[in-house]
Design an enzyme around this catalytic site. Structure first.
Site, PDB file in Angstrom:
ATOM      1  N   LYS A 114       0.822  -1.214   0.000  1.00 47.93           N
ATOM      2  CA  LYS A 114       0.000   0.000   0.000  1.00 47.93           C
ATOM      3  C   LYS A 114       0.850   1.255   0.000  1.00 47.93           C
ATOM      4  O   LYS A 114       0.453   2.263  -0.573  1.00 47.93           O
ATOM      5  CB  LYS A 114      -0.964   0.000   1.199  1.00 47.93           C
ATOM      6  N   LYS A 196      -5.278 -11.090  -7.122  1.00 42.68           N
ATOM      7  CA  LYS A 196      -6.514 -11.356  -6.388  1.00 42.68           C
ATOM      8  C   LYS A 196      -7.618 -10.407  -6.862  1.00 42.68           C
ATOM      9  O   LYS A 196      -7.346  -9.245  -7.171  1.00 42.68           O
ATOM     10  CB  LYS A 196      -6.229 -11.133  -4.891  1.00 42.68           C
ATOM     11  N   LYS A 199     -11.876  -5.390  -4.509  1.00 40.00           N
ATOM     12  CA  LYS A 199     -12.911  -4.381  -4.719  1.00 40.00           C
ATOM     13  C   LYS A 199     -12.330  -2.998  -4.954  1.00 40.00           C
ATOM     14  O   LYS A 199     -12.988  -2.129  -5.475  1.00 40.00           O
ATOM     15  CB  LYS A 199     -13.917  -4.366  -3.568  1.00 40.00           C
TER      16      LYS A 199
END
Ligand code: TRP
Length: 332
Positions: A114, A196, A199
């Protein structure tokens, strides 16, 4: 109290729910709620570690609650709540941050990923994210924490923190175990099956959302990236796209990989993609309609999250008071 084991899990309301969150988490949660004492949380405080739009966060939090219920999570049998409604999470997070080491937090894969993606906003919350997650888990004395494989490291960190704290103050926290479901643990992106299904992914073609129309869902499946062969067989290494579709079809239909390979022997990829898409659409249709109905019933949603917060607060408050006492804070 009963002697069932306790489960805690959460999903961030940072995006619309995907097929990955449904097959990898919520579907299993519904199953587990029969045999465990379950806490299912909408972790809105985790969602502000990256920049977000307030109105969207509010809408998605309520939408996620409606979706949890529509997917079959009974708010009477489970404690379903919004993280920011129970202040003990933030409070325990502070305490635990004094028992979490800079070095171990720096080693978290998600933090590294991140921070690479948000170079202009590597804030302290992003860094202490796993400490808040440890607080979530430890407040409820969770025995098991169902998570995707990417979150295993965070649950292990929660164990390390709990161990360290217990080492100093005696048995305060229950040791949680990560629980990675066998089926649906890793649903991959349709457009990039090496990644993966997420969302928060920018490439929305790779994602299938619960609230998408059947047409959009079919379109994404038909465009799913596969390989240059023609045979439908499971081989995650060399055929990640087809293997991902087989996994999805298996999770939705309950058929084994072998049964699926037999069913589609000699048939083309186009046929198979359409069949998987149709199976997903069919599974989701009633759930989507129910979620839309619940979304409109604001009074009901409010009653659910209030009751959830009340129940959660009762248990979390007890743990927090115990921790404060151990630390030497003067009781109020
Ligand atoms: N970090 C988890 C995720 O992104 C969400 C989460 C927050 C969570 N707190 C939790 C999961 C506690 C399990 C238990 O998927």
């Amino acid at each position: 109290m009963n002697n069932k084991k306790t489960i805690f899990s959460g999903i961030q309301p940072s995006g619309a729910l995907t097929l990955g969150s449904y097959l990898g988490a919520i579907k299993n949660w519904v199953e587990m709620s029969k045999n465990y004492n379950c806490y299912y949380c909408i972790v809105d405080m985790h969602a502000i570690t990256v920049r977000h739009t307030p109105a969207e966060l509010r809408r998605r939090t309520l939408e996620q609650l409606a979706q949890y219920i529509a997917c079959g999570l009974d708010p009477e049998k489970n404690t379903i709540f919004i993280q920011s409604h129970v202040s003990a999470h933030a409070e325990l997070c502070w305490v635990l941050s004094c028992y979490a080491m800079f070095g171990e937090l720096s080693r978290m894969t998600q933090f590294k990923d991140k921070s690479a993606k948000n170079v202009d906003n590597i804030n302290a919350g992003l860094f202490t994210y796993p400490v808040l997650m440890a607080a979530d888990i430890l407040l409820y004395n969770a025995d098991l924490v169902p998570v995707g494989s990417d979150q295993k490291q965070h649950v292990e960190l929660a164990r390390d923190i709990a161990n360290r704290f217990n080492g100093v103050y005696g048995d305060v926290f229950t040791m949680p175990e990560p629980y990675i479901p066998k089926v649906g643990a890793r649903i991959m992106s349709l457009s990039n099956p090496e990644k993966k299904m997420s969302k928060s992914d920018e490439d929305t073609g790779g994602c299938v959302y619960l609230m998408q129309s059947p047409e959009e869902i079919m379109r994404n499946f038909k465009r799913a990236v596969t390989d240059s062969e023609t045979s439908i067989r499971y081989d995650a290494e060399n055929k990640p796209g087809i293997s991902n579709l087989i996994q999805i079809y298996s999770a939705v239909s309950g058929k084994t990989f072998k049964e699926i390979e037999e069913e589609f022997a000699g048939r083309g990829y186009g046929d198979f993609k359409a069949a998987v898409g149709e199976a997903v659409v069919e599974m989701w249709c009633p759930i989507r309609e129910e979620a839309q109905r619940i979304m409109k019933d604001k009074a009901y949603l409010e009653a659910v999250y209030r009751q959830g917060a009340q129940r959660a607060e009762y248990v979390a408050g007890k743990t927090l008071r115990k921790v404060y006492k151990k630390l030497g804070f003067v009781a109020r």
